[in-house]
Design a protein around this motif. Sequence first.
Motif, PDB file in Angstrom:
ATOM      1  N   LYS A   1      25.997  63.466 -66.811  1.00  0.00           N
ATOM      2  CA  LYS A   1      24.532  63.423 -66.731  1.00  0.00           C
ATOM      3  C   LYS A   1      24.014  62.835 -65.433  1.00  0.00           C
ATOM      4  N   ASP A   2      24.451  61.630 -65.113  1.00  0.00           N
ATOM      5  CA  ASP A   2      23.891  60.984 -63.927  1.00  0.00           C
ATOM      6  C   ASP A   2      24.936  60.333 -63.024  1.00  0.00           C
ATOM      7  N   GLY A   3      26.186  60.340 -63.440  1.00  0.00           N
ATOM      8  CA  GLY A   3      27.239  59.790 -62.600  1.00  0.00           C
ATOM      9  C   GLY A   3      27.192  58.285 -62.431  1.00  0.00           C
ATOM     10  N   ASN A   4      26.423  57.594 -63.262  1.00  0.00           N
ATOM     11  CA  ASN A   4      26.305  56.145 -63.098  1.00  0.00           C
ATOM     12  C   ASN A   4      27.597  55.392 -63.364  1.00  0.00           C
ATOM     13  N   PHE A   5      28.450  55.918 -64.243  1.00  0.00           N
ATOM     14  CA  PHE A   5      29.730  55.262 -64.476  1.00  0.00           C
ATOM     15  C   PHE A   5      30.554  55.266 -63.191  1.00  0.00           C
ATOM     16  N   GLY A   6      30.659  56.422 -62.558  1.00  0.00           N
ATOM     17  CA  GLY A   6      31.444  56.538 -61.322  1.00  0.00           C
ATOM     18  C   GLY A   6      30.950  55.611 -60.235  1.00  0.00           C
ATOM     19  N   LYS A   7      29.651  55.432 -60.183  1.00  0.00           N
ATOM     20  CA  LYS A   7      29.079  54.515 -59.199  1.00  0.00           C
ATOM     21  C   LYS A   7      29.360  53.057 -59.573  1.00  0.00           C
ATOM     22  N   ALA A   8      29.181  52.705 -60.849  1.00  0.00           N
ATOM     23  CA  ALA A   8      29.391  51.323 -61.297  1.00  0.00           C
ATOM     24  C   ALA A   8      30.841  50.882 -61.123  1.00  0.00           C
ATOM     25  N   TYR A   9      31.774  51.805 -61.388  1.00  0.00           N
ATOM     26  CA  TYR A   9      33.200  51.475 -61.287  1.00  0.00           C
ATOM     27  C   TYR A   9      33.792  51.868 -59.937  1.00  0.00           C
ATOM     28  N   GLN A  10      32.956  52.466 -59.065  1.00  0.00           N
ATOM     29  CA  GLN A  10      33.327  52.800 -57.685  1.00  0.00           C
ATOM     30  C   GLN A  10      34.484  53.801 -57.594  1.00  0.00           C
ATOM     31  N   VAL A  11      34.571  54.721 -58.549  1.00  0.00           N
ATOM     32  CA  VAL A  11      35.696  55.655 -58.605  1.00  0.00           C
ATOM     33  C   VAL A  11      35.379  57.057 -58.092  1.00  0.00           C
ATOM     34  N   ASP A  12      34.141  57.328 -57.728  1.00  0.00           N
ATOM     35  CA  ASP A  12      33.811  58.662 -57.217  1.00  0.00           C
ATOM     36  C   ASP A  12      34.504  58.897 -55.876  1.00  0.00           C
ATOM     37  N   PHE A  13      35.055  60.089 -55.715  1.00  0.00           N
ATOM     38  CA  PHE A  13      35.590  60.458 -54.405  1.00  0.00           C
ATOM     39  C   PHE A  13      34.419  60.557 -53.431  1.00  0.00           C
ATOM     40  N   ALA A  14      34.574  59.966 -52.249  1.00  0.00           N
ATOM     41  CA  ALA A  14      33.535  59.992 -51.217  1.00  0.00           C
ATOM     42  C   ALA A  14      33.690  61.200 -50.300  1.00  0.00           C
ATOM     43  N   ASP A  15      34.888  61.819 -50.332  1.00  0.00           N
ATOM     44  CA  ASP A  15      35.160  62.954 -49.460  1.00  0.00           C
ATOM     45  C   ASP A  15      36.237  63.830 -50.088  1.00  0.00           C
ATOM     46  N   GLY A  16      36.534  64.917 -49.435  1.00  0.00           N
ATOM     47  CA  GLY A  16      37.609  65.797 -49.871  1.00  0.00           C
ATOM     48  C   GLY A  16      37.195  66.804 -50.929  1.00  0.00           C
ATOM     49  N   PRO A  17      38.142  67.635 -51.359  1.00  0.00           N
ATOM     50  CA  PRO A  17      37.834  68.747 -52.251  1.00  0.00           C
ATOM     51  C   PRO A  17      37.444  68.340 -53.671  1.00  0.00           C
ATOM     52  N   LEU A  18      37.711  67.095 -54.064  1.00  0.00           N
ATOM     53  CA  LEU A  18      37.347  66.659 -55.414  1.00  0.00           C
ATOM     54  C   LEU A  18      36.033  65.874 -55.463  1.00  0.00           C
ATOM     55  N   GLN A  19      35.392  65.723 -54.303  1.00  0.00           N
ATOM     56  CA  GLN A  19      34.118  65.008 -54.262  1.00  0.00           C
ATOM     57  C   GLN A  19      33.111  65.732 -55.142  1.00  0.00           C
ATOM     58  N   PRO A  20      32.378  65.130 -56.023  1.00  0.00           N
ATOM     59  CA  PRO A  20      32.243  63.721 -56.370  1.00  0.00           C
ATOM     60  C   PRO A  20      32.910  63.361 -57.697  1.00  0.00           C
ATOM     61  N   LEU A  21      34.023  64.022 -58.026  1.00  0.00           N
ATOM     62  CA  LEU A  21      34.727  63.683 -59.263  1.00  0.00           C
ATOM     63  C   LEU A  21      35.301  62.272 -59.184  1.00  0.00           C
ATOM     64  N   HIS A  22      35.864  61.801 -60.308  1.00  0.00           N
ATOM     65  CA  HIS A  22      36.422  60.447 -60.372  1.00  0.00           C
ATOM     66  C   HIS A  22      37.874  60.421 -59.923  1.00  0.00           C
TER      67      HIS A  22
ATOM     68  N   ASN B 200      35.726  50.036 -54.490  1.00  0.00           N
ATOM     69  CA  ASN B 200      36.932  49.533 -55.149  1.00  0.00           C
ATOM     70  C   ASN B 200      36.649  49.245 -56.614  1.00  0.00           C
ATOM     71  N   LEU B 201      37.676  49.367 -57.427  1.00  0.00           N
ATOM     72  CA  LEU B 201      37.562  49.074 -58.855  1.00  0.00           C
ATOM     73  C   LEU B 201      37.139  47.620 -59.073  1.00  0.00           C
ATOM     74  N   PRO B 202      36.492  47.345 -60.207  1.00  0.00           N
ATOM     75  CA  PRO B 202      36.198  45.954 -60.539  1.00  0.00           C
ATOM     76  C   PRO B 202      37.514  45.157 -60.614  1.00  0.00           C
ATOM     77  N   THR B 203      37.506  43.972 -60.057  1.00  0.00           N
ATOM     78  CA  THR B 203      38.732  43.179 -59.970  1.00  0.00           C
ATOM     79  C   THR B 203      38.970  42.369 -61.240  1.00  0.00           C
ATOM     80  N   PRO B 204      40.235  42.133 -61.566  1.00  0.00           N
ATOM     81  CA  PRO B 204      40.550  41.290 -62.719  1.00  0.00           C
ATOM     82  C   PRO B 204      39.857  39.936 -62.598  1.00  0.00           C
ATOM     83  N   GLY B 205      39.340  39.487 -63.731  1.00  0.00           N
ATOM     84  CA  GLY B 205      38.626  38.222 -63.779  1.00  0.00           C
ATOM     85  C   GLY B 205      37.122  38.386 -63.693  1.00  0.00           C
ATOM     86  N   THR B 206      36.651  39.598 -63.337  1.00  0.00           N
ATOM     87  CA  THR B 206      35.210  39.840 -63.278  1.00  0.00           C
ATOM     88  C   THR B 206      34.732  40.508 -64.557  1.00  0.00           C
TER      89      THR B 206
END
Length: 168
Positions: free
Chosen positions: A109-130, A16-22
Amino acid sequence: MASVTLKGNALTTIGNLPTPGTKAPNFSLTKNDLSTAQLSDYSGKKVVLNIFPSIDTGTCAQSVRQFNQEAAELENTAVLCISKDLPFAQARFCGAEGIDKVEVLSDFKDGNFGKAYQVDFADGPLQPLHSRSVVVIDKNGSVVYNEQVAETTEEPNYKAALEALINA
């Protein structure tokens, strides 16, 4: 995991995305000149993260155009358009479209943004895009707004994001 759809077909993201207030997670992304940009580079500014699968799709391209037109005119604000597209493709698009008020950044380069913000698709045809998302960060580095667009082919709620930005 967040649940979204692509043309009505269910997909999930890795979290999930980072929540407001964090505190917004820092990141390292690649600029068009292949140098590195980090969230800390924008310290003291309000920041809009316009996150999307690929600049080469109509909806993603429109979100870059729209934010270039609207949010970029606000003072003390950086609008960062983020995907896993190669910086060369991002630069080509911006040059052809006259996009000059937002910054496009790549997570290729390393996809660390997608991991930090939890936006990478975990499944489906767009995996591992954001997954199409918007995160607004205030000048103190805290998340004040987030939206994970429920249907990937639809545009984000620009009005809500801009209102959150103005009120941040």
